[in-house]
Motif scaffolding. Structure first.
Motif, PDB file in Angstrom:
ATOM      1  N   ALA A  28       0.824  -1.211   0.000  1.00  9.43           N
ATOM      2  CA  ALA A  28       0.000   0.000   0.000  1.00  9.43           C
ATOM      3  C   ALA A  28       0.860   1.264   0.000  1.00  9.43           C
ATOM      4  CB  ALA A  28      -0.929  -0.002   1.213  1.00  9.43           C
ATOM      5  N   ASP A  29       1.990   1.217   0.675  1.00 11.21           N
ATOM      6  CA  ASP A  29       2.888   2.368   0.746  1.00 11.21           C
ATOM      7  C   ASP A  29       3.714   2.438  -0.538  1.00 11.21           C
ATOM      8  OD1 ASP A  29       4.647   4.382   1.360  1.00 11.21           O
ATOM      9  OD2 ASP A  29       5.468   3.430   3.154  1.00 11.21           O
ATOM     10  N   ILE A  31       6.337   4.144  -1.322  1.00 17.22           N
ATOM     11  CA  ILE A  31       7.783   4.183  -1.095  1.00 17.22           C
ATOM     12  C   ILE A  31       8.312   2.762  -0.866  1.00 17.22           C
ATOM     13  CG2 ILE A  31       9.605   5.007   0.458  1.00 17.22           C
ATOM     14  CD1 ILE A  31       7.861   7.522   0.871  1.00 17.22           C
ATOM     15  N   LEU A  32       7.603   1.998  -0.042  1.00 18.75           N
ATOM     16  CA  LEU A  32       8.011   0.614   0.199  1.00 18.75           C
ATOM     17  C   LEU A  32       7.870  -0.231  -1.070  1.00 18.75           C
ATOM     18  CD1 LEU A  32       6.528  -0.092   3.757  1.00 18.75           C
ATOM     19  CD2 LEU A  32       8.871   0.527   3.138  1.00 18.75           C
ATOM     20  N   GLU A  33       6.824   0.059  -1.835  1.00 19.65           N
ATOM     21  CA  GLU A  33       6.629  -0.681  -3.089  1.00 19.65           C
ATOM     22  C   GLU A  33       7.757  -0.390  -4.073  1.00 19.65           C
ATOM     23  OE1 GLU A  33       5.245  -3.188  -5.969  1.00 19.65           O
ATOM     24  OE2 GLU A  33       4.676  -3.109  -3.869  1.00 19.65           O
ATOM     25  N   THR A  73       8.461  -4.916   4.878  1.00 18.99           N
ATOM     26  CA  THR A  73       7.460  -4.466   5.850  1.00 18.99           C
ATOM     27  C   THR A  73       7.871  -4.799   7.284  1.00 18.99           C
ATOM     28  OG1 THR A  73       6.187  -6.493   5.516  1.00 18.99           O
ATOM     29  CG2 THR A  73       5.503  -4.541   4.269  1.00 18.99           C
TER      30      THR A  73
END
Length: 151
Positions: A28-29, A31-33, A73
């Motif tokens: 969902a984030d 930046i993390l994706e 995550t």
């Protein structure tokens, strides 16, 4: 004219590689994706061998993509994620192997081959430069040359 342009555009887009990441895998984030996608592009699909796990539709590639996202995550850094996957699958899983004693030959082979080729060409050219070309004149050719030079 516009119709031809649209047909050409559709054909070009159809030829573009389709990424194998499914929407249900994405984080969902954003930046993390983005981190997960960057890491996935560095990892080789062990089944497909010359595709990244980001491009592969293999089940193992999907499992690796999910594992990368899970580790991200959980708070792992990019280096920790890569080290974890390398510890499970070996250096082969990296599309760009790390420079180490074990991969020294892999990284040094192109340089050694270029140097060996350069040395071979240099030796060949020097040997050929010292050798005379052609053959000695026969007796008939010497007589004919003498006749021509007198004229």
């Amino acid at each position: 004219m516009i119709r031809r342009f649209l047909v050409a555009l559709v054909l070009m887009l159809a030829a573009a590689p389709a990424l194998a990441v499914n929407p249900d895998e994405m984080l969902a984030d954003p930046i993390l994706e983005a981190r997960a996608r960057a890491l996935s592009a560095e990892l080789r699909c062990v089944v497909c061998q010359n595709q990244s796990i980001d491009d592969s539709n293999a089940d193992l590639a999907k499992d690796l993509r999910l594992l990368v996202r899970e580790r991200i995550t959980d708070g792992d850094t990019d280096k920790q994620v890569l080290n974890y996957i390398v510890s499970r699958y070996g250096e082969f899983v990296l599309l760009k192997p790390r420079f180490s004693v074990r991969t020294l030959l892999l990284w040094g082979a192109p340089v050694l081959l270029i140097l060996a080729g350069g040395v071979s060409v240099t030796v060949f050219v020097r040997r050929m430069a010292g050798k005379p070309t052609g053959s000695k004149l026969t007796a008939d050719e010497r007589v004919r040359l003498a006749e021509l030079s007198l004229d």
